[in-house]
Design a protein around this motif. Structure first.
Motif, PDB file in Angstrom:
ATOM      1  N   ASN A 174       0.824  -1.141  -0.052  1.00  0.00           N
ATOM      2  CA  ASN A 174       0.013   0.208  -0.047  1.00  0.00           C
ATOM      3  C   ASN A 174       0.708   1.245   0.099  1.00  0.00           C
ATOM      4  O   ASN A 174       0.700   2.114  -0.784  1.00  0.00           O
ATOM      5  N   CYS A 175       1.914   1.382   1.118  1.00  0.00           N
ATOM      6  CA  CYS A 175       2.725   2.651   1.037  1.00  0.00           C
ATOM      7  C   CYS A 175       4.035   2.386   1.433  1.00  0.00           C
ATOM      8  O   CYS A 175       4.567   3.196   2.142  1.00  0.00           O
ATOM      9  N   GLY A 176       4.551   1.243   1.303  1.00  0.00           N
ATOM     10  CA  GLY A 176       5.984   0.894   1.307  1.00  0.00           C
ATOM     11  C   GLY A 176       6.285   0.534   2.608  1.00  0.00           C
ATOM     12  O   GLY A 176       7.609   0.115   2.879  1.00  0.00           O
ATOM     13  N   GLY A 177       5.414   0.335   3.621  1.00  0.00           N
ATOM     14  CA  GLY A 177       5.764  -0.488   4.609  1.00  0.00           C
ATOM     15  C   GLY A 177       6.627  -0.012   5.732  1.00  0.00           C
ATOM     16  O   GLY A 177       7.635  -0.608   5.948  1.00  0.00           O
ATOM     17  N   ALA A 178       6.540   1.425   5.805  1.00  0.00           N
ATOM     18  CA  ALA A 178       7.783   2.157   6.696  1.00  0.00           C
ATOM     19  C   ALA A 178       7.735   1.518   8.051  1.00  0.00           C
ATOM     20  O   ALA A 178       8.804   1.258   8.642  1.00  0.00           O
ATOM     21  N   ILE A 179       6.459   1.695   8.684  1.00  0.00           N
ATOM     22  CA  ILE A 179       6.388   1.332  10.203  1.00  0.00           C
ATOM     23  C   ILE A 179       7.510   1.871  11.283  1.00  0.00           C
ATOM     24  O   ILE A 179       7.913   1.171  12.205  1.00  0.00           O
ATOM     25  N   ASN A 180       8.276   2.784  10.517  1.00  0.00           N
ATOM     26  CA  ASN A 180       9.340   3.526  11.448  1.00  0.00           C
ATOM     27  C   ASN A 180       9.533   4.951  10.976  1.00  0.00           C
ATOM     28  O   ASN A 180       9.813   5.130   9.824  1.00  0.00           O
ATOM     29  N   PRO A 181       9.055   6.013  11.822  1.00  0.00           N
ATOM     30  CA  PRO A 181       9.228   7.254  11.363  1.00  0.00           C
ATOM     31  C   PRO A 181      10.685   7.694  11.229  1.00  0.00           C
ATOM     32  O   PRO A 181      10.970   8.385  10.265  1.00  0.00           O
ATOM     33  N   ALA A 182      11.758   7.099  11.926  1.00  0.00           N
ATOM     34  CA  ALA A 182      12.921   7.358  11.509  1.00  0.00           C
ATOM     35  C   ALA A 182      13.268   6.819  10.024  1.00  0.00           C
ATOM     36  O   ALA A 182      14.133   7.534   9.284  1.00  0.00           O
ATOM     37  N   ARG A 183      12.963   5.632   9.788  1.00  0.00           N
ATOM     38  CA  ARG A 183      13.306   5.029   8.417  1.00  0.00           C
ATOM     39  C   ARG A 183      12.620   6.044   7.251  1.00  0.00           C
ATOM     40  O   ARG A 183      13.332   6.000   6.108  1.00  0.00           O
ATOM     41  N   ASP A 184      11.679   6.657   7.643  1.00  0.00           N
ATOM     42  CA  ASP A 184      10.982   7.594   6.524  1.00  0.00           C
ATOM     43  C   ASP A 184      11.311   8.813   6.521  1.00  0.00           C
ATOM     44  O   ASP A 184      11.909   9.369   5.582  1.00  0.00           O
ATOM     45  N   LEU A 185      11.539   9.544   7.618  1.00  0.00           N
ATOM     46  CA  LEU A 185      12.076  10.774   7.728  1.00  0.00           C
ATOM     47  C   LEU A 185      13.293  11.294   7.371  1.00  0.00           C
ATOM     48  O   LEU A 185      13.674  12.155   6.854  1.00  0.00           O
ATOM     49  N   GLY A 186      14.293  10.320   8.133  1.00  0.00           N
ATOM     50  CA  GLY A 186      15.660  10.570   7.606  1.00  0.00           C
ATOM     51  C   GLY A 186      16.155  10.541   5.999  1.00  0.00           C
ATOM     52  O   GLY A 186      16.675  11.521   5.490  1.00  0.00           O
ATOM     53  N   PRO A 187      15.688   9.575   5.519  1.00  0.00           N
ATOM     54  CA  PRO A 187      15.793   9.362   3.938  1.00  0.00           C
ATOM     55  C   PRO A 187      15.111  10.646   3.146  1.00  0.00           C
ATOM     56  O   PRO A 187      15.372  11.202   2.085  1.00  0.00           O
ATOM     57  N   ARG A 188      13.668  11.048   3.830  1.00  0.00           N
ATOM     58  CA  ARG A 188      13.076  11.994   2.962  1.00  0.00           C
ATOM     59  C   ARG A 188      13.816  13.419   3.239  1.00  0.00           C
ATOM     60  O   ARG A 188      14.005  14.177   2.138  1.00  0.00           O
ATOM     61  N   LEU A 189      14.400  13.535   4.217  1.00  0.00           N
ATOM     62  CA  LEU A 189      15.257  14.888   4.722  1.00  0.00           C
ATOM     63  C   LEU A 189      16.427  14.850   3.437  1.00  0.00           C
ATOM     64  O   LEU A 189      16.702  15.922   2.969  1.00  0.00           O
TER      65      LEU A 189
END
Length: 351
Positions: free
Chosen positions: A252-267
């Motif tokens: 559905n949306c990449g299975g982040a289940i981890n704010p750091a795993r998504d926010l760090g790369p997004r930055l």
């Protein structure tokens, strides 16, 4: 004449003995000395532990700072495996890996990162996990923000290194146009994005359920009232759990289940050329993988307490009962041995 092996060692020892007799043996001998010669009073080579001074200089004495360094390095390793696999799959157009490859790489990253920093920080690697442990009383609340910031920083640094390693491949794949949309988009190498079919409510539910499953499956692993896993096996078990979630709940949306795993790369993508589109795309969807996993972690922790933990029997506090007696083992062993009767031979029973 060239002298090798044992003969050379013998001659070197004789030379050292001769210098010893003349009082010319230096404090630090340049030759290795055999044990039998050392017994005669000849000193062997002396090596100062050069690294000890460096260790004392660089060693962090603050416990919280050490733990934060552990979380930073652990999250760095996790994202190095995961984002590198995503970059390889994407830029090779799935000729050098498939979707499963990225899921497996993230799982290997989880296992490696946990072995790396579990002894220092507990290897949370995820602000949702840290928040859940704080709510359960396992971790002081004062550690929540420092842990989360270091987890995001570790993810950012790892993503930056992956970008450098795969820079040529990314530019070749995208034609030099770094975008979030389209067939040649490359932003999804790093951060997660929703599918075109997905509504906002469904994406929130997706992340809440995925993170709740994560917490529900890892909390029993060190619960002494339940059936805890051996400490050395916890990292691979958690890795298998993450692999299962990635294989079943990430389309559905990449299975982040981890704010750091998504926010760090997004930055990282924000600063590396993708621009603000990584935050504004899909109607500012970026907050979903940041906030929904935090809620999901709390939900999973609550489910474990309500349905499992509060119903487990208390740990035994009394001495264990002997298998052949109703008395505690300590009482059985405390009894004095029966006196031997004169003239009676005692025999050992064999079962």
């Amino acid at each position: 004449m060239r002298i090798d092996g044992t003969e050379g060692q013998v001659q070197a020892n004789k030379q050292v003995l001769g210098m010893k007799e003349r009082g010319q043996v230096p404090d630090k001998d340049p030759w290795p000395v055999a044990p039998e010669v050392r017994k005669m009073g000849v000193k062997g080579p002396s090596f100062k532990p050069q690294m000890e001074g460096v260790k004392q200089t660089l060693r962090v004495t603050n416990p919280l700072a050490r733990e934060c360094l552990g979380e930073l390095m652990g999250t760095f390793v996790l994202l190095m495996f995961g984002c590198s696999a995503s970059a390889q799959v994407k830029t090779s157009r799935e000729t050098k890996g498939q979707y499963l490859s990225a899921n497996m790489a993230f799982s290997v990253g989880v296992m490696s990162a946990m072995y790396l920093c579990k002894g220092i920080s507990g290897a949370h690697l995820n602000p949702a996990v840290t928040l859940s442990f704080c709510s359960l009383g396992r971790v002081p609340w004062v550690k929540l923000l420092p842990y989360a910031l270091c987890q995001v920083l570790g993810a950012y640094l790892a993503s930056g290194l992956v970008f450098l390693v795969y820079y040529d491949a990314i530019m070749d794949f995208s034609g030099g146009n770094l975008t979030v949309y389209g067939a040649n988009e490359t932003a999804s190498i790093f951060a997660t994005y929703p599918g075109e079919h997905l509504s906002l409510s469904s994406s929130i539910l997706d992340q809440v359920v995925g993170t709740a499953m994560l917490m529900l499956c890892i909390l029993p692993l060190d619960d002494q009232k339940n059936s805890p896993a051996p400490d050395a096996l916890i990292p691979p078990i958690v890795a298998v759990v993450v692999l299962g979630i990635g294989m079943s709940m990430s389309s559905n949306c990449g299975g982040a289940i981890n704010p750091a795993r998504d926010l760090g790369p997004r930055l990282l993508t924000l600063t590396a050329g993708w621009g603000t589109e990584v935050f504004t795309c899909y109607n500012y969807w970026f907050w979903v993988p940041m906030m929904a996993p935090l809620l999901g972690g709390m939900v999973g922790s609550g489910m474990y307490l309500v349905f499992i933990a509060w119903h487990l029997p208390d740990l035994p506090t009394n001495p264990p009962i002997d298998s052949f007696s109703t008395k505690p083992t300590t009482e059985v062993w405390a009894q004095p041995p029966a006196p031997e009767k004169e003239g009676v031979e005692l025999k050992t029973a064999v079962f």
